[in-house]
Design a protein around this motif. Sequence first.
Motif, PDB file in Angstrom:
ATOM      1  N   GLU A  22      54.424 -63.458 -81.908  1.00 16.36           N
ATOM      2  CA  GLU A  22      55.249 -62.464 -81.913  1.00 16.36           C
ATOM      3  C   GLU A  22      54.277 -60.994 -82.357  1.00 16.36           C
ATOM      4  N   GLY A  55      50.766 -65.925 -68.159  1.00 18.34           N
ATOM      5  CA  GLY A  55      51.509 -67.135 -68.583  1.00 18.34           C
ATOM      6  C   GLY A  55      51.924 -67.742 -67.143  1.00 18.34           C
ATOM      7  N   GLY A  80      57.991 -58.889 -77.022  1.00 14.47           N
ATOM      8  CA  GLY A  80      58.891 -59.442 -76.364  1.00 14.47           C
ATOM      9  C   GLY A  80      58.883 -59.107 -74.731  1.00 14.47           C
ATOM     10  N   ARG A  83      55.379 -60.356 -73.310  1.00 15.35           N
ATOM     11  CA  ARG A  83      55.600 -61.707 -73.153  1.00 15.35           C
ATOM     12  C   ARG A  83      56.464 -62.011 -71.851  1.00 15.35           C
ATOM     13  N   ALA A  84      57.665 -61.376 -71.641  1.00 12.46           N
ATOM     14  CA  ALA A  84      58.530 -61.417 -70.548  1.00 12.46           C
ATOM     15  C   ALA A  84      57.696 -61.135 -69.181  1.00 12.46           C
ATOM     16  N   ALA A  88      55.528 -65.455 -70.483  1.00 14.03           N
ATOM     17  CA  ALA A  88      54.797 -66.125 -71.784  1.00 14.03           C
ATOM     18  C   ALA A  88      56.126 -66.479 -72.791  1.00 14.03           C
ATOM     19  N   THR A  89      55.612 -67.557 -73.603  1.00 17.48           N
ATOM     20  CA  THR A  89      56.548 -68.095 -74.408  1.00 17.48           C
ATOM     21  C   THR A  89      55.871 -68.091 -75.943  1.00 17.48           C
ATOM     22  N   VAL A  90      56.425 -67.587 -76.987  1.00 15.84           N
ATOM     23  CA  VAL A  90      55.722 -67.962 -78.339  1.00 15.84           C
ATOM     24  C   VAL A  90      55.365 -69.256 -78.631  1.00 15.84           C
ATOM     25  N   ARG A  92      53.241 -70.975 -77.050  1.00 18.64           N
ATOM     26  CA  ARG A  92      52.603 -71.791 -75.777  1.00 18.64           C
ATOM     27  C   ARG A  92      51.473 -70.725 -75.152  1.00 18.64           C
TER      28      ARG A  92
END
Length: 182
Positions: A22, A55, A80, A83-84, A88-90, A92
């Motif tokens: 994050e 990702g 966020g 990442r979207a 991607a995911t926190v 990973r």
Amino acid sequence: MPDSNAAPSSPSTPTLDLVAAEARAEDVGRGILRVDPAAMQALGLRSGDTVEIRGSRTAIARLLPNLPADRGRQQARMDGMTRANAGATVGRPVTLQPQPCNAATSITLRSDGGRRLAASDVDYIARCVDGVPVRVGDRLGIVLFGGRTEELVVARPEPAGAGRDQPANLHAGPSARPAAAR
């Protein structure tokens, strides 16, 4: 299905795998990715350069060094929305690779909610996204006057490809939702 926005990889282009984390509150909405200075050096990049984040999709962000308290953790700190955009995911892994990004001469954004943007909103949004690296299909979340958040989609940067927004060059596109996501 491969991402059409992905840069071609070559044996001479360095890549680095880090763990998605994050962003710090002060970096949210600014298109920033923070990593260790050693990671920047491994990629051959400096503060302010742009990097592709892979990702399940790809995104682009401006690279900055992380804070001393975060060093040595092998993390890639991003907000966020970034990442979207990167799928991607926190917690990973993500793969980073250098990605040149030039100043855009024009960027057209479209409201994801189908709302027509007021001229005053367009001026404000232009200031909010100044210098944020974007590609077609990227989503940007902007907090507008009155505290409402508007999710915008990059419809067209000029020239085509990755670009950094310039405040005087932002345009509001048709309010219709995009026909297909990336």
